[in-house]
Design a protein around this motif. Sequence first.
Motif, PDB file in Angstrom:
ATOM      1  N   ASP A 146       0.866  -1.174   0.069  1.00  0.00           N
ATOM      2  CA  ASP A 146       0.032  -0.086  -0.009  1.00  0.00           C
ATOM      3  C   ASP A 146       0.819   1.317  -0.116  1.00  0.00           C
ATOM      4  O   ASP A 146       0.517   2.356  -0.659  1.00  0.00           O
ATOM      5  CB  ASP A 146      -0.951  -0.202   1.167  1.00  0.00           C
TER       6      ASP A 146
ATOM      7  N   HIS B 298      -8.925  -3.266   1.314  1.00  0.00           N
ATOM      8  CA  HIS B 298      -8.520  -4.445   0.449  1.00  0.00           C
ATOM      9  C   HIS B 298      -9.495  -4.920  -0.012  1.00  0.00           C
ATOM     10  O   HIS B 298      -9.339  -5.221  -1.359  1.00  0.00           O
ATOM     11  CB  HIS B 298      -7.352  -5.019   1.376  1.00  0.00           C
TER      12      HIS B 298
ATOM     13  N   ASP C 288     -13.372  -4.097  -6.791  1.00  0.00           N
ATOM     14  CA  ASP C 288     -13.169  -3.281  -8.107  1.00  0.00           C
ATOM     15  C   ASP C 288     -12.238  -4.177  -9.002  1.00  0.00           C
ATOM     16  O   ASP C 288     -12.630  -3.949 -10.218  1.00  0.00           O
ATOM     17  CB  ASP C 288     -12.583  -1.844  -7.472  1.00  0.00           C
TER      18      ASP C 288
ATOM     19  N   SER D   2      -6.547  -1.723 -10.355  1.00  0.00           N
ATOM     20  CA  SER D   2      -6.282  -2.453  -8.965  1.00  0.00           C
ATOM     21  C   SER D   2      -5.027  -1.519  -8.180  1.00  0.00           C
ATOM     22  O   SER D   2      -3.933  -1.389  -9.105  1.00  0.00           O
ATOM     23  CB  SER D   2      -5.631  -3.958  -9.056  1.00  0.00           C
ATOM     24  N   GLY D   3      -5.438  -1.088  -7.123  1.00  0.00           N
ATOM     25  CA  GLY D   3      -4.361   0.028  -6.398  1.00  0.00           C
ATOM     26  C   GLY D   3      -3.992   0.944  -7.348  1.00  0.00           C
ATOM     27  O   GLY D   3      -5.199   1.547  -7.953  1.00  0.00           O
TER      28      GLY D   3
ATOM     29  N   TYR E 107     -16.508   4.710 -10.166  1.00  0.00           N
ATOM     30  CA  TYR E 107     -16.086   5.471  -8.920  1.00  0.00           C
ATOM     31  C   TYR E 107     -16.865   6.825  -8.804  1.00  0.00           C
ATOM     32  O   TYR E 107     -17.190   7.377  -9.743  1.00  0.00           O
ATOM     33  CB  TYR E 107     -14.633   5.716  -8.761  1.00  0.00           C
TER      34      TYR E 107
ATOM     35  N   ARG F  41     -10.940  -2.782  -2.833  1.00  0.00           N
ATOM     36  CA  ARG F  41     -10.111  -2.616  -4.214  1.00  0.00           C
ATOM     37  C   ARG F  41     -10.124  -3.937  -4.703  1.00  0.00           C
ATOM     38  O   ARG F  41     -10.273  -4.147  -6.204  1.00  0.00           O
ATOM     39  CB  ARG F  41      -8.525  -2.317  -3.468  1.00  0.00           C
TER      40      ARG F  41
ATOM     41  N   GLU G  38      -8.538   6.513  -8.411  1.00  0.00           N
ATOM     42  CA  GLU G  38      -7.922   5.409  -8.464  1.00  0.00           C
ATOM     43  C   GLU G  38      -7.672   4.781  -6.978  1.00  0.00           C
ATOM     44  O   GLU G  38      -7.599   3.558  -6.567  1.00  0.00           O
ATOM     45  CB  GLU G  38      -6.622   5.474  -9.015  1.00  0.00           C
TER      46      GLU G  38
ATOM     47  N   HIS H  73     -10.902   4.052  -2.352  1.00  0.00           N
ATOM     48  CA  HIS H  73     -10.771   3.181  -0.980  1.00  0.00           C
ATOM     49  C   HIS H  73      -9.605   3.281   0.097  1.00  0.00           C
ATOM     50  O   HIS H  73     -10.008   3.612   1.245  1.00  0.00           O
ATOM     51  CB  HIS H  73     -10.911   1.651  -1.462  1.00  0.00           C
ATOM     52  N   GLU H  74      -8.600   3.711  -0.307  1.00  0.00           N
ATOM     53  CA  GLU H  74      -7.552   4.083   0.584  1.00  0.00           C
ATOM     54  C   GLU H  74      -7.829   5.497   1.222  1.00  0.00           C
ATOM     55  O   GLU H  74      -7.715   5.681   2.433  1.00  0.00           O
ATOM     56  CB  GLU H  74      -6.163   4.297  -0.343  1.00  0.00           C
TER      57      GLU H  74
ATOM     58  N   ASN I 178       1.702   2.068  -3.523  1.00  0.00           N
ATOM     59  CA  ASN I 178       0.516   2.655  -4.274  1.00  0.00           C
ATOM     60  C   ASN I 178       0.663   4.123  -3.908  1.00  0.00           C
ATOM     61  O   ASN I 178       0.623   4.987  -4.850  1.00  0.00           O
ATOM     62  CB  ASN I 178      -0.693   2.154  -3.889  1.00  0.00           C
TER      63      ASN I 178
END
Length: 215
Positions: free
Chosen positions: A81, A168, A174, A181-182, A193, A171, A121, A124-125, A84
């Motif tokens: 992470d 996670h 998705d 991804s990431g 999104y 992600r 992108e 979610h993070e 990313n």
Amino acid sequence: MPLTINLELSDQDLQHFAGVVESAKQASAGLSDTQVIDAATELVTKAQQSNPPQFVKERLELVGTLVAMARDEGWSLPAEDCANVRAALSYFAHGADVIPDNVPVLGFIDDAIMIELCAREMQHEIEAYNDFIEYRQREAERRKLDPATVGRADWLEGRREELQDRMHRRRNRDFRGGFGSGFGMGFGGSSGYGPVRRYSDSGWRPGPPRFSVGR
């Protein structure tokens, strides 16, 4: 009198920005994580001094969120992470703007577009980290502690693991749905999104000072 302008990026435009990010990642490969983070922080600071348009301020706030995410001892992201986040910030360490930042009004537009794509992108993070900030602030106040000093407190562990697990799972969901991804540059207008909450305004974070975005 306010003026609303809508920009629509074609698939070709998105491929161009994906190529720019990939070039930036390669160009910053020799930099340390600290250098990449410091370069992104410098961009925010320079933007604050230039007083960019409101829509640019709102998007540059995301850079501060990503910087905070990378610096936050309490959040303690796993290595994948962290990579990313670094990939998302590498564009701002590269310094190869389409429009020079010192051009009045327009100087940060290319940065704002790239940030918007990063936000989609890494939705979610960002959402997980914002929820973590707010939880830490509430719990620290309840315990009469300064959230800036709690570090990796035991009472944060469970909530951090819960939020990162949620991040996670979403992600991965998705990715299975074909949305990317990431920070794999899977962004696009049809990604599915929704709007991204760019920062938490109800908790401490170890990033650059926030813009006064309401001005």
